[in-house]
Enzyme design. Structure first.
Site, PDB file in Angstrom:
ATOM      1  CB  SER A   9     -13.731  -3.973   7.871  1.00 20.39           C
ATOM      2  OG  SER A   9     -12.323  -4.043   7.735  1.00 20.39           O
ATOM      3  CG  HIS A  34     -15.139  -6.116   4.407  1.00 20.58           C
ATOM      4  ND1 HIS A  34     -15.640  -6.188   3.120  1.00 20.58           N
ATOM      5  CD2 HIS A  34     -14.037  -5.327   4.334  1.00 20.58           C
ATOM      6  CE1 HIS A  34     -14.880  -5.467   2.314  1.00 20.58           C
ATOM      7  NE2 HIS A  34     -13.896  -4.940   3.025  1.00 20.58           N
ATOM      8  CG  ASP A  36     -10.436  -4.719   4.422  1.00 16.03           C
ATOM      9  OD1 ASP A  36     -10.969  -4.626   3.301  1.00 16.03           O
ATOM     10  OD2 ASP A  36     -10.918  -4.215   5.449  1.00 16.03           O
ATOM     11  CG  MET A  38      -4.779  -4.281   2.562  1.00 21.01           C
ATOM     12  SD  MET A  38      -4.620  -2.762   3.504  1.00 21.01           S
ATOM     13  CE  MET A  38      -6.351  -2.426   3.876  1.00 21.01           C
ATOM     14  CG  HIS A  67     -11.883  -5.260  -0.249  1.00 23.09           C
ATOM     15  ND1 HIS A  67     -11.950  -4.032   0.400  1.00 23.09           N
ATOM     16  CD2 HIS A  67     -11.534  -4.972  -1.528  1.00 23.09           C
ATOM     17  CE1 HIS A  67     -11.654  -3.066  -0.446  1.00 23.09           C
ATOM     18  NE2 HIS A  67     -11.379  -3.607  -1.623  1.00 23.09           N
ATOM     19  CG  MET A  69      -7.861  -3.417  -1.211  1.00 18.37           C
ATOM     20  SD  MET A  69      -8.146  -2.615   0.370  1.00 18.37           S
ATOM     21  CE  MET A  69      -8.632  -4.023   1.328  1.00 18.37           C
ATOM     22  CG  MET A 138     -12.304   1.252  -2.564  1.00 14.96           C
ATOM     23  SD  MET A 138     -12.370   0.197  -1.101  1.00 14.96           S
ATOM     24  CE  MET A 138     -11.838   1.278   0.223  1.00 14.96           C
ATOM     25  CG  PHE A 144      -4.030   3.146   5.915  1.00 16.46           C
ATOM     26  CD1 PHE A 144      -3.044   2.455   6.613  1.00 16.46           C
ATOM     27  CD2 PHE A 144      -3.697   3.761   4.716  1.00 16.46           C
ATOM     28  CE1 PHE A 144      -1.746   2.387   6.122  1.00 16.46           C
ATOM     29  CE2 PHE A 144      -2.403   3.702   4.218  1.00 16.46           C
ATOM     30  CZ  PHE A 144      -1.420   3.013   4.926  1.00 16.46           C
ATOM     31  CG  ASP A 176     -14.521  -1.109   2.307  1.00 14.71           C
ATOM     32  OD1 ASP A 176     -14.430  -0.693   3.479  1.00 14.71           O
ATOM     33  OD2 ASP A 176     -13.770  -1.984   1.827  1.00 14.71           O
ATOM     34  N   GLY A 198     -15.521  -0.758   9.698  1.00 13.77           N
ATOM     35  CA  GLY A 198     -14.417  -1.261  10.513  1.00 13.77           C
ATOM     36  C   GLY A 198     -14.396  -0.582  11.860  1.00 13.77           C
ATOM     37  CB  SER A 199     -12.925   2.630  12.964  1.00 13.43           C
ATOM     38  OG  SER A 199     -13.359   3.293  11.804  1.00 13.43           O
TER      39      SER A 199
HETATM   40  C1  DX5 Z   1      -9.842   0.143   3.599  1.00 18.50           C
HETATM   41  C2  DX5 Z   1     -10.582  -1.164   3.780  1.00 18.50           C
HETATM   42  C3  DX5 Z   1     -11.796  -1.015   4.596  1.00 18.50           C
HETATM   43  C4  DX5 Z   1     -11.546  -0.523   5.994  1.00 18.50           C
HETATM   44  C5  DX5 Z   1     -12.735   0.257   6.427  1.00 18.50           C
HETATM   45  O1  DX5 Z   1      -8.859   0.018   2.633  1.00 18.50           O
HETATM   46  O2  DX5 Z   1     -10.961  -1.722   2.544  1.00 18.50           O
HETATM   47  O3  DX5 Z   1     -12.554  -2.223   4.617  1.00 18.50           O
HETATM   48  O4  DX5 Z   1     -11.322  -1.527   6.908  1.00 18.50           O
HETATM   49  O5  DX5 Z   1     -12.467   0.803   7.676  1.00 18.50           O
HETATM   50  P1  DX5 Z   1     -13.339   1.997   8.269  1.00 18.50           P
HETATM   51  O6  DX5 Z   1     -14.742   1.502   8.354  1.00 18.50           O
HETATM   52  O7  DX5 Z   1     -12.726   2.237   9.609  1.00 18.50           O
HETATM   53  O8  DX5 Z   1     -13.189   3.151   7.319  1.00 18.50           O
HETATM   54 ZN    ZN Z   2     -12.456  -3.436   2.548  1.00 18.10          ZN
END
Ligand code: DX5
Ligand code: ZN
Length: 233
Positions: A9, A34, A36, A38, A67, A69, A138, A144, A176, A198-199
């Site tokens: 992500s 991926h 995101d 928002m 994705h 949101m 989710m 975040f 996710d 992501g992280s």
């Molecule tokens: C959160 C996002 C995720 C996020 C995941 O709202 O939809 O895609 O980037 O990040 P990590 O893997 O760090 O939880």
């Molecule tokens: Zn996501």
């Protein structure tokens, strides 16, 4: 189960160097990118929109797993198709006409996904499964990166796996949020086949190692009884 896919992500990438960051995960062997999106309404954060997705398109051959949101995502389906999204996932909680929105995504030539927040029951997707290519669960509350995986969602992953295995189109089950070396195997054991991270990827010293570790952990999944019962072919 379909083959496991790893979807880094970009929420955890360095937004000042996005093209380089994307090249990095592409070389690292990621399956999807991926992305995101928002809007500051559906979730308490704002990220990027179609112009940035369109700009990234020329820098990457990865499958863009977008994705959304955002509230009323149906408004932006054509824009994301035009921008080069391959998979477009909308939240069931964010659209009044989920069936119509999913059909629109496919009409625009994309694969359709539906996402559920941790507290949203699976029953909301029961009648639209033939219209989707993936269901995203989710495993944190959206908004975040870097949050802790919610173990309460594990039984929901297993229940959804059973529902999806009954569908002829075999949609993917994407998870996710909070996916890393400690949680990837748990999610896959419960039935996930696409891991968003992501992280765990962008925060790692070496993205290629991080992707490989996730894939290895996912591969260690042992079949359980429900796999055998639900196996179709
Ligand atoms: C959160 C996002 C995720 C996020 C995941 O709202 O939809 O895609 O980037 O990040 P990590 O893997 O760090 O939880
Ligand atoms: Zn996501």
């Amino acid at each position: 189960m379909n083959a496991i896919k790893i979807a880094p992500s970009i929420l955890s990438a360095d937004f000042g160097r996005l093209a380089e960051e994307i090249a990095k995960v592409e070389h690292a062997g990621a399956d999807y990118l991926h992305i995101d999106v928002m809007d500051g309404h559906f979730v308490p954060n704002i990220t990027i929109g179609p112009p940035v997705v369109a700009a990234l398109r020329s820098h990457s051959a990865l499958i863009f797993d977008v994705h959304l949101m955002i509230e009323a995502p149906e408004r932006f389906v054509p824009d994301f198709a035009e921008a080069g999204a391959d998979i477009l996932t909308v939240h069931a909680e964010a659209t009044r006409h989920l069936d119509r929105t999913l059909r629109l995504i496919r009409e625009k030539g994309m694969r359709a996904g539906v996402a559920l927040n941790p507290a949203t029951p699976l029953s909301i997707v029961e009648y639209v499964l033939p219209l989707v290519d993936q269901v995203l669960l989710m495993t944190v509350n959206p908004g975040f990166g870097g949050q802790r995986f919610l173990a309460e969602v594990v039984p929901k992953i297993a229940n959804l796996r059973q529902l999806l295995d009954r569908e002829d189109n075999r949609p993917d089950l994407e998870v996710d949020g909070g996916i890393g070396p400690e949680t990837a195997a748990i999610a896959v054991a419960a039935g996930a086949d696409v891991l968003v991270a992501g992280s765990a990827v962008f925060g790692a010293p070496d993205a290629a190692v991080a992707v490989r570790v996730l894939r290895t952990l996912a591969g260690r999944r042992q079949p359980d009884e429900s796999d055998i019962v639900n196996k179709k072919d």
